[in-house]
Design a protein around this motif. Structure first.
Motif, PDB file in Angstrom:
ATOM      1  N   CYS A 179      -2.546 -95.749 -19.788  1.00 22.11           N
ATOM      2  CA  CYS A 179      -2.395 -94.563 -20.632  1.00 22.11           C
ATOM      3  C   CYS A 179      -3.080 -93.322 -20.070  1.00 22.11           C
ATOM      4  O   CYS A 179      -2.795 -92.225 -20.507  1.00 22.11           O
ATOM      5  CB  CYS A 179      -2.895 -94.850 -22.043  1.00 22.11           C
ATOM      6  N   HIS A 204      -5.088 -98.356 -28.922  1.00 26.30           N
ATOM      7  CA  HIS A 204      -6.413 -97.931 -28.466  1.00 26.30           C
ATOM      8  C   HIS A 204      -7.287 -99.162 -28.204  1.00 26.30           C
ATOM      9  O   HIS A 204      -7.952 -99.249 -27.158  1.00 26.30           O
ATOM     10  CB  HIS A 204      -7.045 -97.018 -29.513  1.00 26.30           C
ATOM     11  N   HIS A 212      -3.630 -92.205 -27.739  1.00 25.68           N
ATOM     12  CA  HIS A 212      -3.038 -93.473 -28.142  1.00 25.68           C
ATOM     13  C   HIS A 212      -2.181 -93.267 -29.382  1.00 25.68           C
ATOM     14  O   HIS A 212      -2.486 -92.441 -30.232  1.00 25.68           O
ATOM     15  CB  HIS A 212      -4.144 -94.492 -28.429  1.00 25.68           C
TER      16      HIS A 212
END
Length: 121
Positions: free
Chosen positions: A23, A8, A2
């Motif tokens: 992600c 995150h 991240h």
């Protein structure tokens, strides 16, 4: 990986106001808490303000918000505006934390009074 604490948190908890990025990272809460624990105050505040802009909303768990504010205040112990912001968050998620919120507000008032006294006002 991240790019920020906010990203995150968004991946782990979701975002009421925007899409969750894809992600490909392994999302385990303990990894996020490790990052949160050692984050600087600016990163913590950016996460709180982006994911919970109105304090009463957002998907961050209350305990994450409380921890983030606690960590911010440890790094910036003499900022009355931050004390009041943290207190407001606690009042909205109380009543278990009302005494702590009241103490933060009193500390903020004392800091403001001291600053005013120093200025001669």
């Amino acid at each position: 990986m991240h790019n920020s604490l906010t990203e995150h948190a968004r991946c782990l908890y979701g975002d009421e106001f925007g899409p969750v990025p894809a992600c490909g990272c392994e999302h385990r809460e303990h990894y996020f808490i490790e990052e949160l624990t050692f984050a600087d105050a600016d990163s913590l505040l950016a996460m709180l303000r982006e994911l919970c802009p109105n304090i009463v909303d957002g998907h961050l768990p209350v305990w994450v918000r409380n921890l983030a504010y606690r960590l911010v205040l440890l790094q910036r112990p003499d900022e009355p505006a931050l004390m009041r912001e943290a207190a407001q968050n606690l009042w909205l998620h109380g009543p278990d934390w009302d005494a702590v919120a009241a103490e933060l507000t009193a500390r903020a008032d004392a800091c403001d009074a001291e600053a005013s006294r120093r200025r001669g006002g």
